[in-house]
Design a protein around this motif. Structure first.
Motif, PDB file in Angstrom:
ATOM      1  N   ILE A 152     -18.447  12.212   2.220  1.00 18.89           N
ATOM      2  CA  ILE A 152     -18.993  11.920   0.894  1.00 18.89           C
ATOM      3  C   ILE A 152     -18.107  10.939   0.139  1.00 18.89           C
ATOM      4  O   ILE A 152     -18.582   9.929  -0.402  1.00 18.89           O
ATOM      5  N   PHE A 153     -16.797  11.216   0.110  1.00 22.87           N
ATOM      6  CA  PHE A 153     -15.875  10.340  -0.618  1.00 22.87           C
ATOM      7  C   PHE A 153     -15.842   8.934  -0.021  1.00 22.87           C
ATOM      8  O   PHE A 153     -15.841   7.937  -0.753  1.00 22.87           O
ATOM      9  N   SER A 154     -15.795   8.864   1.312  1.00 23.72           N
ATOM     10  CA  SER A 154     -15.714   7.553   1.973  1.00 23.72           C
ATOM     11  C   SER A 154     -17.001   6.752   1.756  1.00 23.72           C
ATOM     12  O   SER A 154     -16.952   5.549   1.465  1.00 23.72           O
ATOM     13  N   TYR A 155     -18.134   7.413   1.896  1.00 18.44           N
ATOM     14  CA  TYR A 155     -19.432   6.737   1.755  1.00 18.44           C
ATOM     15  C   TYR A 155     -19.632   6.206   0.334  1.00 18.44           C
ATOM     16  O   TYR A 155     -19.929   5.027   0.127  1.00 18.44           O
ATOM     17  N   ILE A 156     -19.446   7.090  -0.651  1.00 20.00           N
ATOM     18  CA  ILE A 156     -19.624   6.671  -2.047  1.00 20.00           C
ATOM     19  C   ILE A 156     -18.553   5.656  -2.434  1.00 20.00           C
ATOM     20  O   ILE A 156     -18.824   4.685  -3.152  1.00 20.00           O
ATOM     21  N   GLY A 157     -17.324   5.872  -1.934  1.00 20.47           N
ATOM     22  CA  GLY A 157     -16.236   4.951  -2.236  1.00 20.47           C
ATOM     23  C   GLY A 157     -16.543   3.534  -1.795  1.00 20.47           C
ATOM     24  O   GLY A 157     -16.387   2.579  -2.561  1.00 20.47           O
ATOM     25  N   TYR A 158     -17.014   3.383  -0.555  1.00 23.19           N
ATOM     26  CA  TYR A 158     -17.297   2.027  -0.080  1.00 23.19           C
ATOM     27  C   TYR A 158     -18.554   1.441  -0.720  1.00 23.19           C
ATOM     28  O   TYR A 158     -18.661   0.218  -0.902  1.00 23.19           O
ATOM     29  N   PHE A 159     -19.495   2.296  -1.101  1.00 22.48           N
ATOM     30  CA  PHE A 159     -20.655   1.783  -1.829  1.00 22.48           C
ATOM     31  C   PHE A 159     -20.212   1.224  -3.185  1.00 22.48           C
ATOM     32  O   PHE A 159     -20.639   0.143  -3.606  1.00 22.48           O
ATOM     33  N   PHE A 160     -19.322   1.940  -3.869  1.00 29.13           N
ATOM     34  CA  PHE A 160     -18.783   1.459  -5.142  1.00 29.13           C
ATOM     35  C   PHE A 160     -17.993   0.157  -4.956  1.00 29.13           C
ATOM     36  O   PHE A 160     -17.992  -0.704  -5.834  1.00 29.13           O
ATOM     37  N   PHE A 161     -17.310   0.035  -3.806  1.00 31.35           N
ATOM     38  CA  PHE A 161     -16.575  -1.211  -3.524  1.00 31.35           C
ATOM     39  C   PHE A 161     -17.559  -2.368  -3.424  1.00 31.35           C
ATOM     40  O   PHE A 161     -17.297  -3.471  -3.930  1.00 31.35           O
ATOM     41  N   LEU A 162     -18.689  -2.125  -2.778  1.00 30.76           N
ATOM     42  CA  LEU A 162     -19.727  -3.151  -2.687  1.00 30.76           C
ATOM     43  C   LEU A 162     -20.203  -3.573  -4.075  1.00 30.76           C
ATOM     44  O   LEU A 162     -20.358  -4.760  -4.362  1.00 30.76           O
ATOM     45  N   VAL A 163     -20.421  -2.573  -4.933  1.00 31.12           N
ATOM     46  CA  VAL A 163     -20.912  -2.858  -6.284  1.00 31.12           C
ATOM     47  C   VAL A 163     -19.875  -3.664  -7.067  1.00 31.12           C
ATOM     48  O   VAL A 163     -20.203  -4.658  -7.723  1.00 31.12           O
ATOM     49  N   SER A 164     -18.611  -3.235  -6.975  1.00 33.67           N
ATOM     50  CA  SER A 164     -17.533  -3.934  -7.678  1.00 33.67           C
ATOM     51  C   SER A 164     -17.420  -5.391  -7.218  1.00 33.67           C
ATOM     52  O   SER A 164     -17.336  -6.312  -8.041  1.00 33.67           O
ATOM     53  N   ASP A 165     -17.441  -5.594  -5.905  1.00 34.41           N
ATOM     54  CA  ASP A 165     -17.308  -6.959  -5.389  1.00 34.41           C
ATOM     55  C   ASP A 165     -18.548  -7.796  -5.663  1.00 34.41           C
ATOM     56  O   ASP A 165     -18.466  -9.026  -5.761  1.00 34.41           O
ATOM     57  N   ARG A 181     -15.816  -7.505 -16.485  1.00 33.79           N
ATOM     58  CA  ARG A 181     -14.534  -6.904 -16.115  1.00 33.79           C
ATOM     59  C   ARG A 181     -14.575  -5.379 -16.147  1.00 33.79           C
ATOM     60  O   ARG A 181     -13.916  -4.727 -15.342  1.00 33.79           O
ATOM     61  N   VAL A 182     -15.327  -4.818 -17.075  1.00 32.38           N
ATOM     62  CA  VAL A 182     -15.439  -3.360 -17.145  1.00 32.38           C
ATOM     63  C   VAL A 182     -16.106  -2.830 -15.884  1.00 32.38           C
ATOM     64  O   VAL A 182     -15.635  -1.863 -15.266  1.00 32.38           O
ATOM     65  N   GLU A 183     -17.203  -3.472 -15.474  1.00 29.05           N
ATOM     66  CA  GLU A 183     -17.911  -3.043 -14.262  1.00 29.05           C
ATOM     67  C   GLU A 183     -17.045  -3.234 -13.020  1.00 29.05           C
ATOM     68  O   GLU A 183     -16.983  -2.356 -12.152  1.00 29.05           O
ATOM     69  N   ILE A 184     -16.367  -4.389 -12.955  1.00 27.73           N
ATOM     70  CA  ILE A 184     -15.533  -4.684 -11.783  1.00 27.73           C
ATOM     71  C   ILE A 184     -14.424  -3.656 -11.628  1.00 27.73           C
ATOM     72  O   ILE A 184     -14.265  -3.043 -10.572  1.00 27.73           O
ATOM     73  N   MET A 185     -13.642  -3.449 -12.693  1.00 31.00           N
ATOM     74  CA  MET A 185     -12.498  -2.534 -12.608  1.00 31.00           C
ATOM     75  C   MET A 185     -12.931  -1.080 -12.530  1.00 31.00           C
ATOM     76  O   MET A 185     -12.295  -0.274 -11.848  1.00 31.00           O
ATOM     77  N   GLY A 186     -14.025  -0.736 -13.210  1.00 35.93           N
ATOM     78  CA  GLY A 186     -14.502   0.647 -13.178  1.00 35.93           C
ATOM     79  C   GLY A 186     -14.916   1.069 -11.778  1.00 35.93           C
ATOM     80  O   GLY A 186     -14.433   2.073 -11.241  1.00 35.93           O
ATOM     81  N   PHE A 187     -15.801   0.288 -11.168  1.00 32.86           N
ATOM     82  CA  PHE A 187     -16.271   0.612  -9.816  1.00 32.86           C
ATOM     83  C   PHE A 187     -15.145   0.464  -8.793  1.00 32.86           C
ATOM     84  O   PHE A 187     -15.049   1.252  -7.848  1.00 32.86           O
ATOM     85  N   TYR A 188     -14.287  -0.543  -8.998  1.00 34.83           N
ATOM     86  CA  TYR A 188     -13.184  -0.769  -8.053  1.00 34.83           C
ATOM     87  C   TYR A 188     -12.200   0.402  -8.074  1.00 34.83           C
ATOM     88  O   TYR A 188     -11.797   0.905  -7.018  1.00 34.83           O
ATOM     89  N   SER A 189     -11.819   0.835  -9.256  1.00 30.65           N
ATOM     90  CA  SER A 189     -10.867   1.948  -9.384  1.00 30.65           C
ATOM     91  C   SER A 189     -11.416   3.206  -8.731  1.00 30.65           C
ATOM     92  O   SER A 189     -10.728   3.889  -7.965  1.00 30.65           O
ATOM     93  N   LEU A 190     -12.680   3.508  -9.031  1.00 31.91           N
ATOM     94  CA  LEU A 190     -13.308   4.694  -8.437  1.00 31.91           C
ATOM     95  C   LEU A 190     -13.427   4.554  -6.923  1.00 31.91           C
ATOM     96  O   LEU A 190     -13.212   5.519  -6.186  1.00 31.91           O
ATOM     97  N   SER A 191     -13.753   3.360  -6.466  1.00 32.01           N
ATOM     98  CA  SER A 191     -13.973   3.157  -5.036  1.00 32.01           C
ATOM     99  C   SER A 191     -12.702   3.426  -4.230  1.00 32.01           C
ATOM    100  O   SER A 191     -12.730   4.155  -3.234  1.00 32.01           O
ATOM    101  N   VAL A 192     -11.589   2.839  -4.662  1.00 28.76           N
ATOM    102  CA  VAL A 192     -10.339   3.012  -3.918  1.00 28.76           C
ATOM    103  C   VAL A 192      -9.886   4.469  -3.962  1.00 28.76           C
ATOM    104  O   VAL A 192      -9.426   5.023  -2.955  1.00 28.76           O
ATOM    105  N   LEU A 193     -10.019   5.088  -5.126  1.00 24.53           N
ATOM    106  CA  LEU A 193      -9.644   6.501  -5.252  1.00 24.53           C
ATOM    107  C   LEU A 193     -10.455   7.359  -4.285  1.00 24.53           C
ATOM    108  O   LEU A 193      -9.901   8.213  -3.566  1.00 24.53           O
TER     109      LEU A 193
END
Length: 203
Positions: A152-165, A181-193
């Motif tokens: 779950i974490f890996s799947y959602i994490g990489y989906f959020f990475f896609l959204v951020s990028d 910038r809010v969308e980029i950093m928000g999704f990116y931070s959550l994705s890596v975590l």
């Protein structure tokens, strides 16, 4: 005046953005160090290359943009190696789970890219690497059940990475006029975590 307030707000947001870029990865690495029972060097390398990518992208020069993209690309390749997928074992429903991220990236971003410069070609290569990373995270469904925290974490994490990028590359390629910038950093931070948590729960 209103314009002065907007300028101060913009400067404050810029400082916050830079602060997050510098300290996000060190913070996540500390979290990983104290939570994980096993410290896999692969995950540490993933975090380090993402951090280097963050630092390079703070410098508004083409060379550093390329170096940032290369750093992120290496980070994703490291995770592809970490996931170690045997594709012959991947069930059919995993490919269905790929559709949201694939359509988001290849349906919304790549068709808008006009290949006029070397940078545009590099972006497409990076998107392919990112897509393979997302596919690898999704394909782990043959290792873990869909309700397992690591999946779950890996799947959602990489989906959020896609959204951020998606937001980041839309801005860099001037597809979007908003800074996002809010969308980029928000999704990116959550994705890596989430990706790091997915790796922690894999052991």
């Amino acid at each position: 005046s209103k314009s002065h307030k907007n300028q101060l707000k913009s400067e404050k947001n810029e400082k916050l953005f830079v602060f997050n870029k510098i300290f996000l990865m060190p913070s996540i690495s500390l979290l990983w160090y104290f939570i994980a029972e096993t410290h896999n060097i692969t995950i540490l390398c993933f975090i380090i290359f993402l951090w280097l990518g963050d630092l390079f992208l703070l410098i508004d020069k083409f060379l550093f943009l390329v170096m940032g993209g290369v750093s992120f690309g290496i980070g994703h390749i490291i995770m592809i190696y970490f996931y170690g997928i045997h594709w012959s074992l991947v069930p059919f429903y995993s490919y269905l789970l790929l559709l949201p991220g694939t359509l988001f990236l290849f349906g919304n971003l790549i068709p808008k890219i006009k290949i006029c410069q070397p940078k545009d070609f590099c972006v497409i290569i990076y998107c392919i690497i990112l897509q393979i990373s997302f596919a690898s995270a999704t394909a782990r469904s043959y290792i873990y059940p869909l309700y397992h925290p690591s999946f779950i974490f890996s799947y959602i994490g990489y989906f959020f990475f896609l959204v951020s990028d998606y937001f980041l590359l839309s801005v860099e390629l001037h597809i979007s006029k908003k800074p996002r910038r809010v969308e980029i950093m928000g999704f990116y931070s959550l994705s890596v975590l989430l990706i790091v948590l997915g790796a922690i729960y894999a052991f």
